[in-house]
Design a protein around this motif. Sequence first.
Motif, PDB file in Angstrom:
ATOM      1  N   LEU A   1       8.709 -10.829  -8.330  1.00 43.21           N
ATOM      2  CA  LEU A   1       9.410  -9.552  -8.255  1.00 43.21           C
ATOM      3  C   LEU A   1      10.113  -9.397  -6.915  1.00 43.21           C
ATOM      4  O   LEU A   1       9.516  -9.596  -5.857  1.00 43.21           O
ATOM      5  N   LEU A   2      11.385  -9.010  -6.952  1.00 44.38           N
ATOM      6  CA  LEU A   2      12.170  -8.773  -5.751  1.00 44.38           C
ATOM      7  C   LEU A   2      12.346  -7.268  -5.589  1.00 44.38           C
ATOM      8  O   LEU A   2      12.962  -6.611  -6.446  1.00 44.38           O
ATOM      9  N   LEU A   3      11.794  -6.716  -4.515  1.00 46.49           N
ATOM     10  CA  LEU A   3      11.869  -5.271  -4.314  1.00 46.49           C
ATOM     11  C   LEU A   3      11.689  -4.919  -2.845  1.00 46.49           C
ATOM     12  O   LEU A   3      11.106  -5.677  -2.074  1.00 46.49           O
TER      13      LEU A   3
ATOM     14  N   VAL B   1      17.860 -12.939  -1.116  1.00 44.43           N
ATOM     15  CA  VAL B   1      17.940 -13.207  -2.553  1.00 44.43           C
ATOM     16  C   VAL B   1      17.941 -14.710  -2.814  1.00 44.43           C
ATOM     17  O   VAL B   1      17.262 -15.203  -3.727  1.00 44.43           O
ATOM     18  N   ARG B   2      18.682 -15.454  -2.012  1.00 39.09           N
ATOM     19  CA  ARG B   2      18.731 -16.919  -2.189  1.00 39.09           C
ATOM     20  C   ARG B   2      17.346 -17.536  -2.029  1.00 39.09           C
ATOM     21  O   ARG B   2      16.918 -18.343  -2.853  1.00 39.09           O
ATOM     22  N   ASP B   3      16.652 -17.150  -0.978  1.00 37.13           N
ATOM     23  CA  ASP B   3      15.324 -17.718  -0.737  1.00 37.13           C
ATOM     24  C   ASP B   3      14.326 -17.286  -1.807  1.00 37.13           C
ATOM     25  O   ASP B   3      13.497 -18.082  -2.264  1.00 37.13           O
ATOM     26  N   ALA B   4      14.396 -16.015  -2.221  1.00 35.77           N
ATOM     27  CA  ALA B   4      13.424 -15.480  -3.165  1.00 35.77           C
ATOM     28  C   ALA B   4      13.608 -16.040  -4.572  1.00 35.77           C
ATOM     29  O   ALA B   4      12.650 -16.104  -5.347  1.00 35.77           O
ATOM     30  N   MET B   5      14.825 -16.449  -4.918  1.00 38.07           N
ATOM     31  CA  MET B   5      15.090 -16.946  -6.267  1.00 38.07           C
ATOM     32  C   MET B   5      14.999 -18.465  -6.375  1.00 38.07           C
ATOM     33  O   MET B   5      15.067 -19.008  -7.484  1.00 38.07           O
ATOM     34  N   ALA B   6      14.842 -19.145  -5.260  1.00 39.73           N
ATOM     35  CA  ALA B   6      14.852 -20.607  -5.279  1.00 39.73           C
ATOM     36  C   ALA B   6      13.762 -21.156  -6.200  1.00 39.73           C
ATOM     37  O   ALA B   6      12.602 -20.755  -6.120  1.00 39.73           O
ATOM     38  N   GLY B   7      14.158 -22.055  -7.090  1.00 41.22           N
ATOM     39  CA  GLY B   7      13.217 -22.717  -7.969  1.00 41.22           C
ATOM     40  C   GLY B   7      12.809 -21.950  -9.198  1.00 41.22           C
ATOM     41  O   GLY B   7      12.015 -22.446 -10.001  1.00 41.22           O
ATOM     42  N   ALA B   8      13.336 -20.734  -9.383  1.00 43.59           N
ATOM     43  CA  ALA B   8      12.986 -19.947 -10.572  1.00 43.59           C
ATOM     44  C   ALA B   8      13.630 -20.544 -11.816  1.00 43.59           C
ATOM     45  O   ALA B   8      14.698 -21.162 -11.755  1.00 43.59           O
ATOM     46  N   THR B   9      12.969 -20.332 -12.940  1.00 44.27           N
ATOM     47  CA  THR B   9      13.500 -20.813 -14.211  1.00 44.27           C
ATOM     48  C   THR B   9      14.493 -19.832 -14.813  1.00 44.27           C
ATOM     49  O   THR B   9      15.541 -20.218 -15.339  1.00 44.27           O
ATOM     50  N   ALA B  10      14.153 -18.544 -14.741  1.00 44.88           N
ATOM     51  CA  ALA B  10      14.964 -17.505 -15.362  1.00 44.88           C
ATOM     52  C   ALA B  10      14.933 -16.265 -14.477  1.00 44.88           C
ATOM     53  O   ALA B  10      14.040 -16.102 -13.636  1.00 44.88           O
ATOM     54  N   ALA B  11      15.921 -15.375 -14.679  1.00 45.63           N
ATOM     55  CA  ALA B  11      15.992 -14.177 -13.846  1.00 45.63           C
ATOM     56  C   ALA B  11      16.555 -13.011 -14.636  1.00 45.63           C
ATOM     57  O   ALA B  11      17.518 -13.163 -15.404  1.00 45.63           O
TER      58      ALA B  11
ATOM     59  N   ARG C   1       9.280  -9.005  -0.699  1.00 44.22           N
ATOM     60  CA  ARG C   1       9.874  -7.807  -0.092  1.00 44.22           C
ATOM     61  C   ARG C   1      11.258  -8.126   0.477  1.00 44.22           C
ATOM     62  O   ARG C   1      11.424  -9.065   1.271  1.00 44.22           O
ATOM     63  N   GLY C   2      12.247  -7.343   0.074  1.00 41.57           N
ATOM     64  CA  GLY C   2      13.588  -7.531   0.607  1.00 41.57           C
ATOM     65  C   GLY C   2      14.596  -6.675  -0.138  1.00 41.57           C
ATOM     66  O   GLY C   2      14.250  -5.925  -1.056  1.00 41.57           O
ATOM     67  N   ASP C   3      15.851  -6.788   0.272  1.00 39.80           N
ATOM     68  CA  ASP C   3      16.934  -5.977  -0.272  1.00 39.80           C
ATOM     69  C   ASP C   3      17.882  -6.874  -1.049  1.00 39.80           C
ATOM     70  O   ASP C   3      18.274  -7.950  -0.562  1.00 39.80           O
ATOM     71  N   LEU C   4      18.270  -6.447  -2.246  1.00 40.29           N
ATOM     72  CA  LEU C   4      19.153  -7.256  -3.080  1.00 40.29           C
ATOM     73  C   LEU C   4      20.555  -7.388  -2.503  1.00 40.29           C
ATOM     74  O   LEU C   4      21.340  -8.230  -2.953  1.00 40.29           O
ATOM     75  N   THR C   5      20.902  -6.569  -1.513  1.00 42.55           N
ATOM     76  CA  THR C   5      22.194  -6.721  -0.860  1.00 42.55           C
ATOM     77  C   THR C   5      22.145  -7.764   0.256  1.00 42.55           C
ATOM     78  O   THR C   5      23.177  -8.083   0.850  1.00 42.55           O
ATOM     79  N   ASP C   6      20.968  -8.290   0.546  1.00 42.97           N
ATOM     80  CA  ASP C   6      20.784  -9.320   1.556  1.00 42.97           C
ATOM     81  C   ASP C   6      20.848 -10.686   0.865  1.00 42.97           C
ATOM     82  O   ASP C   6      19.874 -11.139   0.253  1.00 42.97           O
ATOM     83  N   ALA C   7      21.990 -11.347   0.961  1.00 43.91           N
ATOM     84  CA  ALA C   7      22.207 -12.586   0.216  1.00 43.91           C
ATOM     85  C   ALA C   7      21.208 -13.668   0.608  1.00 43.91           C
ATOM     86  O   ALA C   7      20.767 -14.452  -0.243  1.00 43.91           O
ATOM     87  N   ALA C   8      20.834 -13.729   1.885  1.00 42.56           N
ATOM     88  CA  ALA C   8      19.890 -14.752   2.327  1.00 42.56           C
ATOM     89  C   ALA C   8      18.513 -14.523   1.715  1.00 42.56           C
ATOM     90  O   ALA C   8      17.848 -15.470   1.271  1.00 42.56           O
TER      91      ALA C   8
END
Length: 298
Positions: free
Chosen positions: A29-31, A58-68, A49-56
């Motif tokens: 979960l990204l929030l 989001v990139r780190d938090a989504m790395a390696g995920a299968t689906a989103a 923990r983080g902000d979806l407007t922070d591209a860095a």
Amino acid sequence: MTVVVTTPTGHVGSRVVRLLLQAGARPRLLLRDPSRLEPDIRERVDARRGDLTDAAFVRDAMAGATAAFLVDPTPHTVEDPVGTSRRTGAGLAAAVREGGVRRVVFLSSVGAEMRHGAGHIDGLAAVEEQLDTTGADVLHLRCGYFFTNLLPALDDLSAGRLTTTDDPERTLPWVDPRDIGDIAAARLLNDTWDGRTVQGVHGPEDLSWRRVAEILTTALDRDIRLRPVCDDDARRTLAAAGLPPGAVDGIVDMTAGTRTLTPEQRREPDTTTPTTLAAWSHTHLRPLLATHRAAHQS
């Protein structure tokens, strides 16, 4: 399988999270504030923990995920809602591309098919286009008008009013956000679809604003009178509430730009969801309205 969920405490996202847990997944979960998660949820998820407007982030938090499951969190109240959506969408698309995410479900809206001229919905159209370039399998959920959009109108409803700038007789899809979550979760867990696809989420029936007032009158057990206003009146009201000009245009133009729109996705079994406005209003809106009225009478 790792599934990322953005805005996991929202009306749709929270439903997606619970269904993924029931399916045996441990979603990521990204929030911004993990403390907003219910305790029984928090211990069973991977919260970042983080902000979806922070591209860095989001990139780190989504790395390696299968689906989103991706949501544009841009509020209607910012000065440049479409531009803000574009910038957020660029970060989301880059994270999908660079993180190797294979499947994306994006929360979009009826009207995004217009691409231009629908106020803040144009921002969702831009995000659709950005996600389409990622190489992932992408599903855009083109949703109808949320039942929960009535929640900010508790003052009006308490006074027996329902205000709209739309044509009182025009019908449009109305939908319970929880039902959107059901479809999103099912699609995230289903790995048999591919490519770029669009699915309407239209609720059980199309409703006119006049019919909505009738439904609310019964469900809330009080007379709700429809109060149509013109676009200029809406602009003045929003400006008086302190919203910047760009936000005012984004809100008013969502309705003005889609008045003659026929949704691109027809009403069919896969676009029709079960929860009625009457049932939702009786279960959710009625107790909230009672609490609201009691608070203002004390």
